[in-house]
Motif scaffolding. Sequence first.
Motif, PDB file in Angstrom:
ATOM      1  N   VAL A 199     -29.507 -27.938 -24.664  1.00  0.00           N
ATOM      2  CA  VAL A 199     -29.938 -29.171 -25.322  1.00  0.00           C
ATOM      3  C   VAL A 199     -28.723 -29.758 -26.021  1.00  0.00           C
ATOM      4  O   VAL A 199     -27.956 -29.039 -26.657  1.00  0.00           O
ATOM      5  N   ARG A 207     -27.561 -33.103 -28.542  1.00  0.00           N
ATOM      6  CA  ARG A 207     -27.921 -34.271 -29.341  1.00  0.00           C
ATOM      7  C   ARG A 207     -26.666 -35.068 -29.711  1.00  0.00           C
ATOM      8  O   ARG A 207     -26.714 -35.942 -30.567  1.00  0.00           O
ATOM      9  N   VAL A 256     -28.935 -40.370 -25.919  1.00  0.00           N
ATOM     10  CA  VAL A 256     -30.141 -39.857 -26.590  1.00  0.00           C
ATOM     11  C   VAL A 256     -30.187 -38.342 -26.400  1.00  0.00           C
ATOM     12  O   VAL A 256     -29.558 -37.808 -25.486  1.00  0.00           O
ATOM     13  N   PRO A 257     -30.927 -37.635 -27.253  1.00  0.00           N
ATOM     14  CA  PRO A 257     -31.050 -36.183 -27.066  1.00  0.00           C
ATOM     15  C   PRO A 257     -31.575 -35.877 -25.666  1.00  0.00           C
ATOM     16  O   PRO A 257     -32.454 -36.569 -25.148  1.00  0.00           O
ATOM     17  N   CYS A 258     -30.991 -34.842 -25.051  1.00  0.00           N
ATOM     18  CA  CYS A 258     -31.352 -34.548 -23.673  1.00  0.00           C
ATOM     19  C   CYS A 258     -31.080 -33.085 -23.332  1.00  0.00           C
ATOM     20  O   CYS A 258     -30.473 -32.345 -24.100  1.00  0.00           O
ATOM     21  N   SER A 270     -33.656 -36.581 -19.903  1.00  0.00           N
ATOM     22  CA  SER A 270     -34.120 -37.118 -21.172  1.00  0.00           C
ATOM     23  C   SER A 270     -35.603 -37.452 -21.052  1.00  0.00           C
ATOM     24  O   SER A 270     -35.969 -38.457 -20.447  1.00  0.00           O
ATOM     25  N   THR A 276     -39.287 -38.834 -21.787  1.00  0.00           N
ATOM     26  CA  THR A 276     -39.772 -40.039 -22.460  1.00  0.00           C
ATOM     27  C   THR A 276     -40.215 -39.712 -23.875  1.00  0.00           C
ATOM     28  O   THR A 276     -39.928 -40.455 -24.810  1.00  0.00           O
ATOM     29  N   ASP A 277     -40.884 -38.573 -24.036  1.00  0.00           N
ATOM     30  CA  ASP A 277     -41.310 -38.100 -25.348  1.00  0.00           C
ATOM     31  C   ASP A 277     -40.299 -37.057 -25.824  1.00  0.00           C
ATOM     32  O   ASP A 277     -40.269 -35.932 -25.333  1.00  0.00           O
ATOM     33  N   ALA A 278     -39.451 -37.429 -26.777  1.00  0.00           N
ATOM     34  CA  ALA A 278     -38.385 -36.536 -27.249  1.00  0.00           C
ATOM     35  C   ALA A 278     -38.925 -35.222 -27.801  1.00  0.00           C
ATOM     36  O   ALA A 278     -38.225 -34.208 -27.811  1.00  0.00           O
ATOM     37  N   LEU A 296     -38.575 -32.168 -25.474  1.00  0.00           N
ATOM     38  CA  LEU A 296     -37.250 -31.673 -25.082  1.00  0.00           C
ATOM     39  C   LEU A 296     -37.177 -30.153 -25.146  1.00  0.00           C
ATOM     40  O   LEU A 296     -36.652 -29.504 -24.237  1.00  0.00           O
TER      41      LEU A 296
END
Length: 103
Positions: free
Chosen positions: A14, A16, A23-25, A48, A50-52, A55
């Motif tokens: 992960v 950030r 974006v965080p991914c 990434s 859609t809803d972080a 993750l």
Amino acid sequence: GFSLEAKYVGLHAVTRDPDTFPVPCLYAQLLLDGFPENEEQPAELFFSPTDAARLQDLFAAFSRAAELNPDSDAGDDESDDDAMLGVDADEGAYDAMLGRFDA
């Protein structure tokens, strides 16, 4: 749809870090040995959701896939971690690279 066999994912983490991806991914480094040479083929992917909030679930799924599909040479005594990561044994460079990712 999209599918990716676990054996082609050499590393996942992960991140950030906005310098890595906006974006965080979930970052995935691909193992491309055995693929036909193609300069347009990516060596890394960024996922990434859609809803972080999902993750961490995505990371857990990749981790579980890695557990279920161990490396065929996992029993070897020799460590080739530096070669796999494409860095030399310089601790500073290694730490800087790993600093981009969450633990």
